[in-house]
Design a protein around this motif. Structure first.
Motif, PDB file in Angstrom:
ATOM      1  N   LEU A  51       7.696  74.454  78.701  1.00 28.82           N
ATOM      2  CA  LEU A  51       8.042  75.146  77.459  1.00 28.82           C
ATOM      3  C   LEU A  51       8.772  74.185  76.523  1.00 28.82           C
ATOM      4  O   LEU A  51       9.477  73.287  76.979  1.00 28.82           O
ATOM      5  CB  LEU A  51       8.997  76.320  77.756  1.00 28.82           C
ATOM      6  CG  LEU A  51       8.653  77.279  78.898  1.00 28.82           C
ATOM      7  CD1 LEU A  51       9.798  78.278  79.110  1.00 28.82           C
ATOM      8  CD2 LEU A  51       7.360  78.026  78.608  1.00 28.82           C
ATOM      9  N   ASP A 108       3.072  84.398  73.746  1.00 32.56           N
ATOM     10  CA  ASP A 108       3.138  82.986  73.362  1.00 32.56           C
ATOM     11  C   ASP A 108       1.771  82.414  73.025  1.00 32.56           C
ATOM     12  O   ASP A 108       0.744  82.920  73.455  1.00 32.56           O
ATOM     13  CB  ASP A 108       3.718  82.165  74.518  1.00 32.56           C
ATOM     14  CG  ASP A 108       5.229  82.189  74.516  1.00 32.56           C
ATOM     15  OD1 ASP A 108       5.821  81.406  73.764  1.00 32.56           O
ATOM     16  OD2 ASP A 108       5.813  83.012  75.252  1.00 32.56           O
ATOM     17  N   HIS A 129      12.576  77.192  73.332  1.00 38.30           N
ATOM     18  CA  HIS A 129      11.895  78.452  73.670  1.00 38.30           C
ATOM     19  C   HIS A 129      12.920  79.465  74.203  1.00 38.30           C
ATOM     20  O   HIS A 129      13.840  79.086  74.929  1.00 38.30           O
ATOM     21  CB  HIS A 129      10.831  78.166  74.744  1.00 38.30           C
ATOM     22  CG  HIS A 129       9.881  79.296  74.975  1.00 38.30           C
ATOM     23  ND1 HIS A 129      10.208  80.385  75.744  1.00 38.30           N
ATOM     24  CD2 HIS A 129       8.611  79.509  74.544  1.00 38.30           C
ATOM     25  CE1 HIS A 129       9.177  81.219  75.776  1.00 38.30           C
ATOM     26  NE2 HIS A 129       8.194  80.706  75.059  1.00 38.30           N
TER      27      HIS A 129
END
Length: 204
Positions: free
Chosen positions: A73, A93, A77
């Motif tokens: 990520l 996402d 995030h």
């Protein structure tokens, strides 16, 4: 596969060469299906693949090890500070994936569909560095074999284990059933089986 070519195989070959310095190697990279077909046709005698293909005519498979697939990520995030996440938590996402037809693409798609969502794919990258770069730039999240992050995490990213479902990928070697391996090939085949068994015990 990309992760095997860049990270795992060179290490195994390095140790094999230390033991058997005179052995010459010819390394072929190809797509998953190309490698299976090449062994069947007699063009190569050992292929290392993840995941291990189902039993088929003309080839014999043996598992070498299992690797975990983790989430990569961007560091800003919302889930970046978590110690683990469920796959379903990434349903809103944008994903950065290998293109369709790559085994990792199919594995990730399958995992998400089993959790009841189809991931939105914002970007595709044909190699691991491209995919890591897109995540670094904050353009999406990805799922990636943990072994490919061993050396270093790309800048501005974090890796987070996935607990539901735990995604794993078996990696193994295939050899032909209808041809005898050359003595050096037999040596290498046995060597990699022992090498990864030791590695797995060591990691536990």
């Amino acid at each position: 596969s990309a992760s095997l070519a860049s990270y795992i195989l060179p290490t195994a070959i390095f140790y094999f060469r230390k033991q058997y310095p005179d052995v010459k190697f010819v390394l072929n990279q190809g797509s998953y299906s190309e490698l299976i077909e090449a062994v069947k046709r007699g063009e190569i005698n050992i292929a290392i693949l993840g995941p291990l293909p189902a039993e088929q005519e003309k080839i014999k498979s043996s598992i070498l090890f299992t690797e975990d697939i983790v989430a990569l990520l961007p560091s800003n995030h919302p889930l970046a500070r978590r110690s683990s996440i469920k796959l379903i938590e990434l349903r809103d996402d944008s994903f950065v994936l290998f293109p369709k037809g790559f085994i990792l693409h199919d594995l990730i798609m399958e995992g998400c569909l089993q959790r009841g969502f189809k991931p939105t794919v914002s970007f595709e990258g044909k190699d691991l560095d491209a995919i890591k770069g897109l995540v670094s730039a904050g353009l999406g999240v990805t799922l990636i074999p943990e072994v490919t992050l061993v050396d270093c995490l790309p800048r501005a990213t974090v890796k987070v284990p996935i607990v539901e479902p735990s995604l794993k990928r078996s990696v193994g070697a295939i050899i032909p059933t209808e041809r005898e391996l050359l003595p050096t090939e037999k040596l290498f085949h046995q060597f990699i089986k022992d090498f990864f068994m030791r590695l797995e015990i060591y990691q536990k």
